[in-house]
Design a protein around this motif. Structure first.
Motif, short mmCIF file in Angstrom:
data_model
loop_
_atom_site.label_atom_id
_atom_site.label_comp_id
_atom_site.label_asym_id
_atom_site.label_seq_id
_atom_site.Cartn_x
_atom_site.Cartn_y
_atom_site.Cartn_z
N GLY A 233 -14.91 0.84 -3.09
CA GLY A 233 -14.75 1.37 -2.05
C GLY A 233 -13.94 2.28 -1.45
N ILE A 234 -14.16 2.64 -0.34
CA ILE A 234 -13.15 3.98 0.40
C ILE A 234 -13.13 3.60 1.41
CG2 ILE A 234 -15.35 5.71 0.74
CD1 ILE A 234 -14.20 7.55 -0.82
N ALA A 235 -12.55 4.49 2.13
CA ALA A 235 -11.68 4.70 3.63
C ALA A 235 -11.38 6.38 3.73
CB ALA A 235 -10.37 3.84 4.20
N GLN B 181 -9.77 3.89 10.19
CA GLN B 181 -10.97 4.20 9.33
C GLN B 181 -11.71 3.94 9.20
OE1 GLN B 181 -7.36 3.67 6.30
NE2 GLN B 181 -7.87 2.31 5.39
N SER C 267 -4.16 -1.85 5.85
CA SER C 267 -5.42 -1.51 5.72
C SER C 267 -6.29 -2.84 5.20
CB SER C 267 -5.68 -0.53 4.19
OG SER C 267 -6.20 -1.03 2.92
N ARG D 144 1.14 2.10 10.02
CA ARG D 144 2.10 2.29 9.31
C ARG D 144 3.03 2.68 9.26
NH1 ARG D 144 -2.45 5.04 4.41
NH2 ARG D 144 -4.32 2.88 4.73
N GLU E 270 1.13 -1.55 0.11
CA GLU E 270 0.26 0.17 0.25
C GLU E 270 1.26 0.90 -0.11
OE1 GLU E 270 -3.15 0.17 1.19
OE2 GLU E 270 -3.91 -2.13 1.58
N LYS F 275 -11.38 -6.72 2.16
CA LYS F 275 -12.59 -6.37 2.05
C LYS F 275 -12.95 -6.89 0.88
CE LYS F 275 -10.72 -1.34 1.03
NZ LYS F 275 -11.54 0.01 1.69
N ASP G 279 -13.64 1.89 7.13
CA ASP G 279 -13.48 1.39 5.87
C ASP G 279 -14.13 0.37 4.86
OD1 ASP G 279 -10.65 0.73 4.69
OD2 ASP G 279 -11.95 -1.17 4.64
N GLY H 122 -9.82 8.02 0.23
CA GLY H 122 -9.96 7.89 -0.48
C GLY H 122 -10.75 6.55 -0.92
N SER I 29 -11.79 3.62 -4.22
CA SER I 29 -11.73 3.31 -6.23
C SER I 29 -12.82 1.99 -6.63
CB SER I 29 -10.53 3.06 -6.47
OG SER I 29 -9.98 1.35 -5.61
N GLN J 108 -7.37 -3.31 2.91
CA GLN J 108 -7.79 -3.33 1.68
C GLN J 108 -8.39 -4.63 0.96
OE1 GLN J 108 -7.81 -0.91 -0.24
NE2 GLN J 108 -8.84 -1.96 -2.00
N1 ASP Z 1 -7.00 1.25 1.69
C1 ASP Z 1 -7.44 2.27 0.69
C2 ASP Z 1 -6.23 2.81 2.34
O1 ASP Z 1 -6.79 3.12 2.96
C3 ASP Z 1 -8.53 3.20 0.65
C4 ASP Z 1 -9.82 1.86 -0.44
O2 ASP Z 1 -9.10 2.55 -1.39
O3 ASP Z 1 -10.60 1.56 0.38
O4 ASP Z 1 -6.37 3.88 1.81
#
Ligand code: ASP
Length: 455
Positions: A400-402, A226, A188, A212, A166, A193, A228, A355, A357, A190
């Motif tokens: 999705g998004i976070a 986040q 995350s 991180r 990431e 999910k 998520d 953010g 996608s 990612q």
């Molecule tokens: N995994 C991305 C992040 O943690 C968010 C996402 O694209 O859902 O920033």
């Protein structure tokens, strides 16, 4: 459990009730003693005689007494309970307090960070931090309400997991059962999910902890939480709409005003031409004074950027899908610099606050991303074989998004540092609040883990 919070006394005028909390201030006028009793909800003035003598600030007490309206001229408009006071009839001391090592009756901004963090449990007693932590809880509650109303499921994913690309350094955890092997703490959820979408849990969310190992900054810590989200059977426009509705509903319920609705949408190129940055602040000075929130979406980011070594790497998320019109280029590895990702970032008052996608749910598209980045077949299989395989068993289109919760709260609360919206934060030197961590492992622990340290 105590029956009433201090401010509940407002609904019990002329009644005898029992309140518990901390002695906030005490003023001894010989025959009559005034004390402000404080709990999570606020403060109330207690009036009493020798029963209150001998108490000192930060002692923990239970006080029984009669709640009374104050005479008109003694009303204190600065206090939420300024129209009432309590006449103490019985006082029980539950715990005495030593003199505390830092003042808590100020906003605390001017106190040395190390002292504040060492005594975080006292620092948190100050009004500003009580309010910050409460707003955080309310914010998360409203997010949950919004998502549950729309049939989302809250699902937890592992903390001990595998390294994900990431873009940041992972925190590694040695495995006792598999000496020499390491888990990574998630940057995350990612991949999980996305796998949950393959599993059929369309409409997932989680208040996810992410770790991180990056250099610390005012608005970035080792850990963050986040919101998520991942949804199946969506396109870019509909997930942006859903997310915008969530953010709008939550911040408006908290009493904030949004500058422009629907949120303006800028392409990455437009943002760079106009603001020279992909996070920007659209507020006027007046907006700033009035605490206005200026949200905007940024879309159409380049999928790849050149590495220092002359290869390619992703700009945001390797799991993103390209825009549909760039799918062929991605599969053919042509016009790489022109491939745009289906990424969308949410910006607020100059910060990136979210953010996400639409993802690649076709194995060959995902493989092609890693091939462009120079991964060999074996490496792709080792690192992402589980995702590629999962996508061969009927993976729904998904996206999705976070949203970083701390960033959002810093903006809402006009705080400059992430630590001001975290109950137990780290120092800027990476030390953990209150406890002295990181610390050395014992020889026995290292032996069990099969680890030798060289420093
Ligand atoms: N995994 C991305 C992040 O943690 C968010 C996402 O694209 O859902 O920033």
């Amino acid at each position: 459990m105590k029956q009433y919070f201090v401010t509940d006394a407002l609904e019990h005028v002329d009644q005898e009730i029992e309140l518990s909390g901390w002695v906030d201030t005490i003023r001894d006028h010989k025959k009559i003693v005034f004390l402000d009793l404080r709990d999570r909800s606020g403060k109330i003035q207690i009036v009493g005689d020798e029963k209150l003598k001998g108490l000192s600030t930060e002692d923990v007490v239970t006080i029984k007494g009669l709640v009374k309206n104050r005479p008109e001229k003694l009303v204190n408009p600065k206090m939420a309970t300024g129209t009432i006071e309590m006449e103490a009839t019985q006082v029980t001391v539950l715990a005495k307090s030593q003199t505390i090592p830092l003042p808590i009756d100020t906003d605390g901004h001017d106190i040395n960070e190390d002292t504040r963090i060492e005594y975080r449990y006292l620092d948190l007693r100050r009004d500003r931090l009580q309010k910050n932590i409460m707003l955080r809880s309310q914010f998360v509650d409203l997010v949950r309400q919004f998502l549950f109303e729309r049939k989302f499921l809250e699902i937890e994913t592992p903390l001990l997991t595998k390294s994900t690309p990431e873009g940041s350094r992972d925190f590694m955890v040695p495995s006792r059962m598999h000496p020499g092997n390491f888990y990574a703490l998630p940057q995350s959820p990612q991949q999980y999910k996305q796998l949950l979408q393959v599993a059929g849990f369309e409409r997932y969310f989680q208040i996810a902890r992410c770790m991180r190992d990056e250099d610390l900054r005012a608005d970035r810590g080792f850990e963050h939480s986040q919101i998520d989200i991942e949804v199946s059977f969506v396109d870019r426009a509909s997930i942006m709409k859903l997310d915008e509705e969530m953010i709008t509903t939550v911040v408006e319920q908290l009493g904030y005003t949004i500058k422009q609705k629907p949120f303006p949408v800028l392409s990455y190129k437009e943002a760079m031409d106009k603001y020279k940055a992909d996070k920007f602040d659209m507020r006027t000075d007046e907006d700033k004074q009035n605490g206005i929130l200026a949200f905007a979406w940024v879309i159409d980011f380049p999928f790849f950027e050149k590495t220092d070594e002359g290869g390619w790497t992703f700009t945001h998320n390797p799991f993103s899908a390209p825009l549909p019109e760039h799918r062929d280029d991605l599969l053919n590895k042509t016009n790489i610099e022109g491939i745009l990702a289906s990424q969308y970032d949410l910006v607020c008052n100059g910060y990136e606050v979210g953010g996400g996608s639409i993802r690649s749910h076709e194995p060959e598209v995902l493989s092609s991303v890693f091939e462009i980045m120079g991964y060999q077949k074996e490496e792709i299989e080792n690192q992402f074989g589980h995702m590629l395989r999962a996508f061969t068993f009927g993976a729904p289109p998904h996206g999705g998004i976070a949203h970083g919760i701390e960033r959002m709260l810093m903006i809402l609360l006009n705080e400059k540092y992430l630590r001001e919206v975290v109950a137990c934060p780290m120092t800027s030197g990476g030390k953990i609040s209150v406890m002295d961590a990181p610390s050395k492992a014992t020889d026995a622990q290292l032996k069990e883990l099969g680890i030798k340290t060289v420093v």
